[in-house]
Enzyme design. Structure first.
Site, mmCIF file in Angstrom:
data_model
loop_
_atom_site.group_PDB
_atom_site.id
_atom_site.type_symbol
_atom_site.label_atom_id
_atom_site.label_comp_id
_atom_site.label_asym_id
_atom_site.label_seq_id
_atom_site.Cartn_x
_atom_site.Cartn_y
_atom_site.Cartn_z
ATOM 1 N N GLU A 183 -4.152 -23.142 1.807
ATOM 2 C CA GLU A 183 -3.738 -23.890 3.002
ATOM 3 C C GLU A 183 -3.537 -22.980 4.216
ATOM 4 O O GLU A 183 -3.870 -23.342 5.348
ATOM 5 C CB GLU A 183 -2.429 -24.649 2.702
ATOM 6 C CG GLU A 183 -1.926 -25.506 3.834
ATOM 7 C CD GLU A 183 -2.887 -26.642 4.204
ATOM 8 O OE1 GLU A 183 -3.034 -27.563 3.406
ATOM 9 O OE2 GLU A 183 -3.491 -26.585 5.300
ATOM 10 N N LYS A 192 -12.799 -19.651 9.668
ATOM 11 C CA LYS A 192 -12.050 -20.884 9.395
ATOM 12 C C LYS A 192 -12.979 -22.101 9.479
ATOM 13 O O LYS A 192 -12.842 -23.051 8.699
ATOM 14 C CB LYS A 192 -10.888 -21.004 10.387
ATOM 15 C CG LYS A 192 -9.863 -19.875 10.220
ATOM 16 C CD LYS A 192 -8.945 -19.766 11.420
ATOM 17 C CE LYS A 192 -7.935 -18.638 11.263
ATOM 18 N NZ LYS A 192 -7.198 -18.351 12.501
ATOM 19 N N ARG A 216 0.845 -1.201 0.000
ATOM 20 C CA ARG A 216 0.000 0.000 0.000
ATOM 21 C C ARG A 216 0.882 1.254 0.000
ATOM 22 O O ARG A 216 0.616 2.215 -0.672
ATOM 23 C CB ARG A 216 -0.873 -0.040 1.255
ATOM 24 C CG ARG A 216 -2.033 0.902 1.264
ATOM 25 C CD ARG A 216 -2.978 0.597 2.404
ATOM 26 N NE ARG A 216 -2.340 -0.173 3.466
ATOM 27 C CZ ARG A 216 -3.010 -0.913 4.325
ATOM 28 N NH1 ARG A 216 -4.313 -0.999 4.240
ATOM 29 N NH2 ARG A 216 -2.380 -1.579 5.283
ATOM 30 N N LYS A 240 -8.590 -15.880 5.130
ATOM 31 C CA LYS A 240 -9.779 -16.674 5.518
ATOM 32 C C LYS A 240 -11.070 -15.881 5.420
ATOM 33 O O LYS A 240 -12.124 -16.430 5.092
ATOM 34 C CB LYS A 240 -9.592 -17.248 6.918
ATOM 35 C CG LYS A 240 -9.330 -16.239 8.009
ATOM 36 C CD LYS A 240 -7.855 -16.155 8.325
ATOM 37 C CE LYS A 240 -7.548 -15.067 9.334
ATOM 38 N NZ LYS A 240 -6.187 -15.044 9.786
HETATM 39 P P1 NAP Z 1 -0.282 -7.258 7.371
HETATM 40 O O1 NAP Z 1 0.935 -7.468 8.185
HETATM 41 O O2 NAP Z 1 -1.224 -6.181 7.748
HETATM 42 O O3 NAP Z 1 0.203 -7.021 5.865
HETATM 43 C C1 NAP Z 1 -0.671 -6.650 4.854
HETATM 44 C C2 NAP Z 1 0.140 -6.237 3.636
HETATM 45 O O4 NAP Z 1 -0.757 -5.976 2.572
HETATM 46 C C3 NAP Z 1 0.980 -4.979 3.857
HETATM 47 O O5 NAP Z 1 2.211 -5.112 3.231
HETATM 48 C C4 NAP Z 1 0.156 -3.889 3.168
HETATM 49 O O6 NAP Z 1 0.936 -2.850 2.619
HETATM 50 C C5 NAP Z 1 -0.496 -4.675 2.044
HETATM 51 N N1 NAP Z 1 -1.766 -4.086 1.641
HETATM 52 C C6 NAP Z 1 -2.884 -3.966 2.368
HETATM 53 N N2 NAP Z 1 -3.844 -3.374 1.669
HETATM 54 C C7 NAP Z 1 -3.307 -3.099 0.455
HETATM 55 C C8 NAP Z 1 -3.807 -2.481 -0.720
HETATM 56 N N3 NAP Z 1 -5.053 -2.021 -0.782
HETATM 57 N N4 NAP Z 1 -2.984 -2.387 -1.780
HETATM 58 C C9 NAP Z 1 -1.711 -2.862 -1.716
HETATM 59 N N5 NAP Z 1 -1.191 -3.450 -0.629
HETATM 60 C C10 NAP Z 1 -1.983 -3.569 0.445
HETATM 61 O O7 NAP Z 1 -1.147 -8.599 7.290
HETATM 62 P P2 NAP Z 1 -0.645 -10.090 7.542
HETATM 63 O O8 NAP Z 1 -0.684 -10.389 9.004
HETATM 64 O O9 NAP Z 1 0.576 -10.346 6.785
HETATM 65 O O10 NAP Z 1 -1.866 -10.917 6.918
HETATM 66 C C11 NAP Z 1 -1.986 -11.134 5.532
HETATM 67 C C12 NAP Z 1 -3.093 -12.161 5.300
HETATM 68 O O11 NAP Z 1 -2.728 -13.372 5.949
HETATM 69 C C13 NAP Z 1 -4.446 -11.775 5.885
HETATM 70 O O12 NAP Z 1 -5.458 -12.258 5.053
HETATM 71 C C14 NAP Z 1 -4.467 -12.508 7.227
HETATM 72 O O13 NAP Z 1 -5.775 -12.778 7.676
HETATM 73 C C15 NAP Z 1 -3.762 -13.789 6.841
HETATM 74 N N6 NAP Z 1 -3.161 -14.505 7.945
HETATM 75 C C16 NAP Z 1 -2.321 -13.878 8.799
HETATM 76 C C17 NAP Z 1 -1.742 -14.588 9.840
HETATM 77 C C18 NAP Z 1 -0.803 -13.933 10.807
HETATM 78 O O14 NAP Z 1 -0.378 -14.604 11.758
HETATM 79 N N7 NAP Z 1 -0.434 -12.681 10.614
HETATM 80 C C19 NAP Z 1 -2.014 -15.945 9.981
HETATM 81 C C20 NAP Z 1 -2.868 -16.584 9.080
HETATM 82 C C21 NAP Z 1 -3.426 -15.852 8.051
HETATM 83 P P3 NAP Z 1 1.783 -1.850 3.566
HETATM 84 O O15 NAP Z 1 2.834 -2.724 4.187
HETATM 85 O O16 NAP Z 1 2.334 -0.830 2.670
HETATM 86 O O17 NAP Z 1 0.802 -1.326 4.578
HETATM 87 N N1 HSE Z 2 -5.633 -13.751 14.484
HETATM 88 C C1 HSE Z 2 -5.437 -15.090 14.052
HETATM 89 C C2 HSE Z 2 -5.194 -15.984 15.257
HETATM 90 C C3 HSE Z 2 -4.289 -15.149 13.089
HETATM 91 O O1 HSE Z 2 -4.933 -15.452 16.346
HETATM 92 O O2 HSE Z 2 -5.304 -17.199 15.146
HETATM 93 C C4 HSE Z 2 -4.143 -16.473 12.392
HETATM 94 O O3 HSE Z 2 -5.191 -16.728 11.524
#
Ligand code: NAP
Ligand code: HSE
Length: 443
Positions: free
Chosen positions: A132, A208, A48, A108
């Site tokens: 996955e 989930k 972003r 998810k």
């Molecule tokens: P995050 O740290 O908030 O990262 C999101 C990334 O997407 C950032 O780099 C952001 O850019 C970019 N972004 C967001 N909106 C955008 C847009 N409109 N255009 C371009 N780039 C955009 O999120 P995350 O924790 O990595 O999670 C990513 C996905 O994985 C989500 O669907 C989440 O539910 C899933 N997930 C996360 C975890 C976990 O433990 N974190 C576990 C399982 C699943 P900027 O960096 O410039 O802001």
């Molecule tokens: N917020 C989520 C959790 C991230 O605590 O399990 C992983 O999906």
């Protein structure tokens, strides 16, 4: 020596998970490329705000704020959607799938809300949608159900699918801390999602559960049609009394199918579960899923359900499947006709009515500490044919008391009616709180 094919990957999002994918591909590159028989090249990274300082150095790769360089780029073999949300992520996923691309996701919320449409698009265009990492972080639950346990019909899938709420409940139990105190620490550790309701109100785990219900039973269930309750009402004394009675308090996802009645129950709620159950011992940020198939019996998977490394492990595993596919490994192509046949398996499969749920319950009732209160409460309960299995009383300094009771088997509708009557009772202070007692043998 023959040159390995270069597989070009575009990342949409470079936050926690995106950076984990980068870091772990780099960390294990040689072994990974040996196993895949291909070279992996992350070609573009879309974010972003490209001026943000990132936790990893990505060499000469430039960031872009223009998703077209990934989604509409014919050189990109695999699109990884790691942005999150259901707005821009939906638009870009649709666009990539419409072009027949391979999309890997950890999102998810997007699959829960738009999976039916997105999988249909993928089938129509010959695209592929891998997910996955969307359920239980690093636990390979999607592949386990879809591939390893393909011979089975699934009577019961249940478990812990949200790491943050499990961390909070574990600390409350072990250290006697309040929900509020533990939440502060969970925030400091970066566990809690920006939208806290996702973790605390059960929505993330419900997303989930909906995905697993589809995978196991071919039926898309709407979030608004299922029980989805979080952990905010749980107090230290609930956990303490539950412990004394041989239970742990856990936020459980339950996907139970009654094949005879052709009913499916999908729900997400806190529950008391016997300490003897393996899932009850899954603590901290860990997730655990118990899968009971009619052929294999019960299989239990436990692992890290969230976080950079665990989640990126699952994303990379999907990338690996995509690489095998791109190199000609047979991949079942699911046509519209195939899908129709699969859907027939779920034909007539109805969502079980919430009111029909049966089981034992735990209730916490705050009362004026007066003579005859217990008898009046017992009377209200018995009018609903609810009988007590255990009664605990905690006297408070202000002349009130908390009654913590467990019931023998009852049903949800009776418990709700009794709670409504208790609310009107003079000696009852505030709304009674109830939690279900989950017994996998009776689910
Ligand atoms: P995050 O740290 O908030 O990262 C999101 C990334 O997407 C950032 O780099 C952001 O850019 C970019 N972004 C967001 N909106 C955008 C847009 N409109 N255009 C371009 N780039 C955009 O999120 P995350 O924790 O990595 O999670 C990513 C996905 O994985 C989500 O669907 C989440 O539910 C899933 N997930 C996360 C975890 C976990 O433990 N974190 C576990 C399982 C699943 P900027 O960096 O410039 O802001
Ligand atoms: N917020 C989520 C959790 C991230 O605590 O399990 C992983 O999906």
């Amino acid at each position: 020596m023959s040159e390995k094919r270069i597989i070009r990957i575009g990342l949409l999002g470079f936050g926690v998970v995106g950076q984990g994918v980068w870091k772990n591909i780099e960390r294990n590159r040689s072994a990974l490329e040996y196993r895949l028989g291909a070279q992996l090249k992350i070609e573009h990274i879309v974010v972003r705000d490209q001026s943000k300082v990132r936790g990893v150095a990505v060499g000469d790769i430039v960031y872009s704020e223009d998703p077209a360089c990934v989604v509409d780029n014919p050189d990109i073999d695999i699109v990884c959607e790691l942005m999150g949300g259901t707005g821009k992520a939906l638009e870009l996923t649709r666009r990539a799938l419409e072009q027949g691309k391979i999309v890997v996701t950890a999102n998810k919320a997007l699959i829960c809300e738009h999976g039916e449409e997105l999988f249909a698009t993928a089938r129509r265009t010959g695209a592929h949608y891998f997910y996955e990492a969307s359920v239980a972080g690093g636990i390979p639950i999607i592949k386990t159900i879809r591939e390893a346990l393909v011979a089975n019909r699934f009577k019961l899938i249940f478990g812990i699918l949200n790491g943050t709420s499990n961390y909070i409940l574990t600390r409350m139990e072990r250290e006697g801390l309040s929900f509020a105190e533990t939440l502060v620490d969970a925030r400091k550790l970066g566990y809690v999602e920006a939208d806290e309701a996702l973790d605390l109100d059960g929505i993330d785990a419900a997303h989930k559960a909906v995905i697993l219900a589809y995978l196991a039973h071919g039926k898309w269930v709407r979030l608004q049609d299922i029980i989805c309750e979080g952990i905010r009402d749980i107090t230290g004394e609930d956990i303490e009394i539950a412990g004394q009675l041989g239970f742990k308090m856990k936020l459980l996802a339950v996907i139970a199918r009654d094949f005879e009645a052709n009913k499916l129950s999908v729900r997400l709620h806190p529950a008391l579960i016997s300490k003897k159950e393996v899932i009850a011992g899954v603590d901290e940020v860990y997730n655990g899923v118990s899968v009971t198939g009619d052929v294999v019996g019960t299989t239990i998977l436990i692992g890290r359900g969230a976080g950079q490394d665990a989640t990126s492990s699952s994303v990379i595993s999907d990338i690996a499947d995509a690489v095998f596919m791109l190199q000609g490994a047979p991949n079942p192509v699911i046509s519209e006709e195939d899908e129709a046949v699969y859907k027939e398996l779920a034909d007539g499969l109805e969502l079980a009515h919430k009111e029909m749920l049966r089981g034992r319950y735990y209730l916490r009732i705050h009362v004026k500490d007066q003579q005859g209160v217990l008898a009046r409460i017992s009377d209200i309960m018995s009018k609903e044919h609810i009988s007590f299995a255990t009664v605990n009383q905690k006297e408070l300094e202000d002349g009130t008391a908390k009654l913590m009771v467990t019931t023998h088997e009852s049903d949800e509708a009776s418990i709700e009616r009794a709670k409504a009557v208790l609310l009107l009772e003079d000696s009852v202070i505030g709304a009674p709180v109830s939690f279900r007692i989950f017994d996998p043998a009776k689910a």
